[in-house]
Design a protein around this motif. Structure first.
Motif, PDB file in Angstrom:
ATOM      1  N   ASN B  41       0.699  -1.244   0.011  1.00 49.54           N
ATOM      2  CA  ASN B  41      -0.048  -0.017   0.124  1.00 49.54           C
ATOM      3  C   ASN B  41       0.627   1.195  -0.036  1.00 49.54           C
ATOM      4  O   ASN B  41       0.400   2.410   0.204  1.00 49.54           O
ATOM      5  CB  ASN B  41      -0.811  -0.027   1.187  1.00 49.54           C
TER       6      ASN B  41
ATOM      7  N   GLU C  60      -7.166   4.074  -0.088  1.00 46.87           N
ATOM      8  CA  GLU C  60      -7.282   2.582  -0.048  1.00 46.87           C
ATOM      9  C   GLU C  60      -6.938   2.040   1.482  1.00 46.87           C
ATOM     10  O   GLU C  60      -7.616   1.200   1.860  1.00 46.87           O
ATOM     11  CB  GLU C  60      -6.353   1.908  -0.969  1.00 46.87           C
ATOM     12  N   VAL C  61      -6.086   2.755   2.180  1.00 42.36           N
ATOM     13  CA  VAL C  61      -5.465   2.192   3.558  1.00 42.36           C
ATOM     14  C   VAL C  61      -6.540   2.540   4.622  1.00 42.36           C
ATOM     15  O   VAL C  61      -6.689   3.792   4.994  1.00 42.36           O
ATOM     16  CB  VAL C  61      -4.008   2.868   3.823  1.00 42.36           C
ATOM     17  N   GLN C  68      -2.636   5.661   6.116  1.00 36.27           N
ATOM     18  CA  GLN C  68      -1.664   5.563   4.897  1.00 36.27           C
ATOM     19  C   GLN C  68      -0.340   5.812   5.754  1.00 36.27           C
ATOM     20  O   GLN C  68       0.460   5.283   5.342  1.00 36.27           O
ATOM     21  CB  GLN C  68      -2.191   6.821   4.221  1.00 36.27           C
TER      22      GLN C  68
END
Lengths: 164, 187, 334, 375
Positions: B41, C60-61, C68
């Motif tokens: 990520n 997304e995180v 993030q």
């Protein structure tokens, strides 16, 4: 359909070129079909003399390039101006394969790179060029790519196999 | 074949990631998974665009296809980047630069070959070609290939997602360990 | 005033209530507060940058991309710590450590609220500025040690920049010291709370100069020549990888927080606020200032190095001197 | 600016060091290698080293028939791919004497001007990013994406177009494209106000660009500089006006120029050219003639023997194709005149004496694409 200004400039150009480069053939060509107004074919030399005239009339040197006609090279200089009328001039000179023409970089500094590119692709060494070395191909390359005998060049008789 | 509604860049049905068991792989699964999840990520690509694909890479970083959503920040120096996106044709003059850049990148590093030129020389590879290297995998190990000339920004994002699936399944590390084992066995 | 100075604490808890213990607890709080603060700020910076640039930022995180920065930190932990062979090993290894130490020390004298203050050091204001110049030495060390032309240019620029902007910074805070004739930050905040009028109304020029100088001091926004991406690749931390690079990141954001906290203490009345408790007001003002700094960063280009120097020496310092001079006269007359 | 001539050579040799603004650098717009000789932060000498994205276009041209060379021009200058594509088609049409229907000429003008706007957005906003302002870059791309959608609608690709054919264009424009362009033009006009506030009146932007990298008209003449870089120095030369080709004579538009010749002038010329391109597109859309989109052309053209030179105005300057044909279906020699090649070389004349930060600004303001230089 040349404008009056262009006609006057062309006539004046032809006269000054004729007296400075007597042995060159200067012919007017049809701009619509060819893209340039004057076609100057030089025999023995005078490239720098033509360049000096062009600079005095505030022409820019658009490109310097060469064409490999198997037995000889043809150096092509393209001058065009935007100050007065729009006129373009193509100067060609046939040189032998191992000839060393004079560089016009003293007159047009922009020609330094243009001539380095011609040397890089054709191997034509220009005399009095400040630093003649390869510009685009890797420095340690020993080949001159755009020569007709380098690599795979499809000549006219091998058209069929490229019909894909 | 009438394709209704399926988005263009969905993988074809036949695409499965085979994760067969690699013998002799000893790993602390939870820590490795956490680290892989973290690496996945926060993929920081090296801004190394060579030609037209570089423009599509920039387009992937811009407002419409924004890759910052996936935690991707382009970094200028190879020291701080994880992924090297080889975007464009690779001439001979650039080969040594690419190799030094690849060596300068710290350990868990991956390579995306973006565009046909980086995969196989693309539109510029023919038998008389003197200037370019036919494909990035001839000079550095490549993990993901993205076809297209230039590939759309979504394709690049899918390339990043594909690298993420590869990383989380540990296939890349396993392959590298298997290669090392094979080399040691051959010696 | 500090919570440990309340009369009954010492005899009830004995050693537990002594200064040493409160100092230790304070340091523990800093050790927790600072990295959390930095993680939050980095995320806010990327979100603010995203929204200014018409894009959502990390999503997304975690819910809405909240974790993030945590994931970035874990990834950087997992990276290989490359030490290039041509570097000066000792300095290269030492510089990220020395850059973080002064950043932590800066939190000690900050008056978060009347009761919550780690140690109201009587030379609090001098403590912060002297330690911040140690941070500059470490940037120079890092830039010099990594044996890379870009980082050397970045490091040398950072020294010149910090020297040039330390002077207007101090000259801008002198009027405040003259008005409250104390270096203790707690007392400065206290003075503003009693008089009810924040010093920004008395000293608007000093406030502006202070804000500009602190932005330059922390290498932020239009003055980020030290780490100018478009010129110097990544400035002094070009050769740093993994956790060392994130330590530089940690130090930069902590210095930013300290600078904003100082501005609120000097000019915006520290913890003084009508209804809510002190600390809430303090952090609200600090984080608003940090938002302004980020906002400036994403709208302005970078100024050139000689313009940076001329701006400091030829404009900021004369104005700060004149302002100090006028304040001295006014105070003398009143 | 520091006057380099005052430092004598003895001291220069000790204090000078070489810095590679190397093939991989955030602000070299591709793989351009600027070898700087620096004295402290002041540039003493600059030598651009090129060839890092050379693909041998001209050698490829010599063993492909004319039709097979169609995809290559767009990959030379991929920011103004459509313009180069139409330029190559024009060159072969002039060589073979093919007459192009008026509707195809209008469509070529519309798509070329859209592509010019997209290229100028990258040129100006990349320049702003070189100075450190990242937000304009993303705003500029936001508009550029709209153009890419429009051009993708009719040509199928976003960047490297092969939309032109000998004798016209591949297919007609759709109603969707027509309305989309109208909507896009109105939206773009409203966006200029944003750029005006964000960059044009930005104090730091102006201070960083004013009097930086001044190109005099003499230098421009001697080095063969053309395009917005030349118009920034006060010379009103634009191939669309001086040597009208395609359907440009039928449109009314001016050529914006500035006199100062510094980075800000070049930036303002490019921003002003956006408005001119919008005017052209609007006039072209208003008078779009009906009719065929492609002339009757044999499947493989066989131009007569001889040579011809065609020049056209790409987003970076006066580009040109010099084709020598030997009467067969394979071109004997194709020389591409790349405007960025000459524009870049003027750096060696104007950069000494500037700071390192200015070099990035000047290089950005000249707006070159690397594969066009290396061909």
């Amino acid at each position: 359909m040349l404008t009056a200004g262009q006609k006057k400039l062309l006539v004046e150009l032809k006269s000054s070129l004729a007296e400075s480069v007597p042995e060159g053939q200067i012919s007017e060509s049809d701009y619509a079909a060819k893209g340039y107004h004057l076609d100057v074919r030089l025999q023995k030399g005078g490239v720098r003399r033509v360049a000096q005239i062009m600079l005095d009339r505030r022409f820019i040197l658009e490109t310097v390039t060469a064409v490999d006609f198997i037995d000889s090279f043809e150096l092509v200089y393209l001058y065009s101006t935007y100050y007065q009328q729009q006129v373009r001039l193509l100067v060609r000179i046939r040189i032998a394969k191992d000839a060393q023409p004079y560089s016009v970089s003293a007159i047009y500094p922009g020609a330094i790179w243009l001539e380095r590119e011609v040397y890089d692709f054709f191997g034509i060494r220009f005399q009095e060029h400040p630093d003649l070395k390869r510009i685009i191909n890797p420095d340690e390359a020993d080949y001159f790519p755009l020569l007709k005998n380098f690599g795979k060049t499809k000549f006219t008789d091998q058209i069929d196999d490229i019909l894909c | 074949m009438e394709v209704k509604g399926s988005p263009i860049c969905m993988p074809s049905k036949g695409f499965q990631v085979e994760s067969k068991e690699i013998p002799g792989v000893v790993g602390f699964a939870p820590v490795q998974d956490l680290l892989n999840l973290a690496r996945v990520n926060a993929l920081w690509p090296l801004t190394f665009g060579i030609a037209c694909c570089a423009i599509e890479m920039m387009a992937a970083g811009v407002a419409r296809f924004d890759w910052d959503r996936f935690g991707i920040i382009p970094r200028g120096t190879p020291r701080q980047s994880d992924v090297m996106v080889v975007a464009g044709t690779i001439p001979h003059k650039l080969v040594s630069t690419i190799q030094t850049l690849y060596d300068q990148m710290p350990a868990p590093k991956y390579v995306i070959a973006m565009g046909n030129c980086a995969i196989s020389g693309g539109p510029f590879s023919y038998d008389g070609q003197y200037a370019i290297v036919n494909g990035a995998d001839k000079i550095i190990p490549v993990d993901v290939y993205i076809p297209g000339c230039p590939p759309r920004p979504e394709a690049l994002l899918q390339g990043f997602i594909k690298i993420q699936t590869k990383m989380t399944k540990g296939i890349i590390d396993a392959n590298r360990r298997a290669e090392k084992a094979a080399r040691r066995a051959k010696k | 005033m500090n919570i440990t100075q309340l009369p009954y604490i010492k005899d009830v808890y004995g050693f537990l209530g002594s200064d040493v213990m409160s100092g230790l607890v304070g340091l523990l709080i800093i050790a927790a507060l600072v990295p959390l603060n930095v993680a939050f700020l980095v995320l806010v910076e990327r979100k603010v940058a995203g929204h200014i640039q018409l894009r959502p930022g990390p999503m997304e995180v975690g819910p809405h991309g909240i974790l993030q920065t945590l994931i970035d930190a874990v990834k950087l932990l997992g990276k290989e710590m490359v030490t290039p062979s041509s570097t000066d090993k000792l300095l290269y290894w030492l510089s990220p450590i020395i850059v973080v130490a002064p950043a932590f020390v800066g939190f000690i004298p900050l008056p978060f609220s009347p009761l919550v203050q780690i140690k109201d050091v009587n030379v609090g204001f001098l403590l912060i500025f002297s330690f911040s110049s140690i941070g500059v030495i470490s940037i120079l060390m890092g830039g010099w040690a990594s044996n890379n032309k870009y980082s050397l240019i970045g490091a040398v620029r950072s020294v010149a920049q910090n020297v040039a902007y330390e002077i207007p910074l101090l000259l801008a805070t002198m009027p405040i010291i003259l008005m409250t004739n104390t270096f203790k930050l707690g007392e400065i905040a206290q003075a503003q709370a009693q008089s009810g009028l924040w010093f920004i109304f008395y000293q608007p020029i000093a406030a502006i100069i202070f804000f500009i100088a602190t932005t330059a001091e922390t290498n932020r926004a239009p003055f980020d020549l030290v780490e100018g991406e478009s010129e110097l690749v990544s400035g002094f931390h070009t050769e740093y990888t993994g956790m060392r690079f994130s330590l530089f990141f940690l130090a930069e954001y902590t210095n930013m927080v300290i600078a904003a906290a100082l501005f609120t203490t000097f000019f915006l009345g520290g913890w003084h606020g009508p209804v809510l408790p002190g600390a809430v007001w303090f952090f609200a003002k600090t984080y608003f200032l940090l938002f302004v700094v980020m906002w400036i960063r994403w709208t302005y280009p970078r100024i050139r190095f000689d313009q940076l120097m001329n701006f400091a020496w030829k404009i900021l310092i004369p104005i700060a001197l004149v302002n100090l001079f006028i304040t001295a006269i006014v105070l003398k007359v009143l | 600016m520091l006057n380099i001539k005052t430092i004598d050579d003895a001291t220069i040799s000790q204090r000078v060091y070489q810095l590679n603004l190397g093939p991989q650098h955030p602000s070299t717009h591709g793989v351009m290698h600027l070898l700087l000789t620096l004295d402290g932060e002041v540039v003493v000498k600059i030598e651009p080293i090129i060839g890092y994205s050379h693909r041998g276009h001209e050698k490829m041209a010599e063993n492909r028939i004319y039709e097979q060379f169609l995809p290559n021009p767009a990959r030379m200058d991929y920011l103004s791919g459509m313009i180069f594509n139409h330029g190559y088609c024009m060159a072969v049409e002039k060589l073979c004497g093919i007459e192009v229907p008026r509707r195809a000429e209008y469509i070529r003008v519309i798509t070329s001007e859209l592509n010019r706007i997209a290229s100028h957005f990258i040129g100006t906003m990349d320049y702003a990013m070189g100075l450190g302002a990242i937000t304009p870059f993303l705003w500029g791309w936001d508009d550029r994406e709209n153009i890419l959608d429009l051009l993708e609608m009719i040509s199928g690709s976003r960047l490297t177009y092969s939309y032109g054919r000998f004798g016209g264009v591949r297919n007609d424009i759709t109603k969707e494209f027509y309305d989309g362009t109208r909507k896009f033009i109105d939206r773009l006009r409203s966006r200029f106000w944003d750029y005006e506030n964000l960059i044009n009146q930005n104090v730091i932007f102006i201070k960083r660009s004013r009097d930086v990298g001044v190109i005099t008209t003499e230098d421009a003449l001697a080095f063969g500089v053309t395009g917005p870089t030349l118009r920034g120095s006060g010379v009103k030369y634009d191939v669309r006006k001086n040597e009208p080709y395609s359907a440009y004579p039928e449109f009314k538009f001016e050529i914006p120029t500035r006199k100062e010749g510094d980075c800000l002038a070049r930036y303002q010329v490019r921003m002003a050219e956006l408005e001119q391109s919008i005017n052209i597109i609007e006039q072209a859309l208003d008078h779009l003639p009906p009719g065929p989109v492609r002339a009757k052309v044999p499947r493989f053209v066989t131009p007569p023997e001889g040579d011809c030179y065609v020049t056209f105005e790409s987003a970076r300057g006066a580009a040109g194709f010099y084709i020598v044909s030997d009467g067969t279906r394979v071109p004997y020699r194709i020389k591409v005149r790349a405007p960025s090649f000459s524009n870049l070389f003027v750096l060696t004349k104007i950069c000494p004496g500037h700071f390192l930060a200015d070099i990035v600004a000047i290089f950005g303001s000249i707006d070159v694409t690397v594969p066009e230089i290396d061909r």
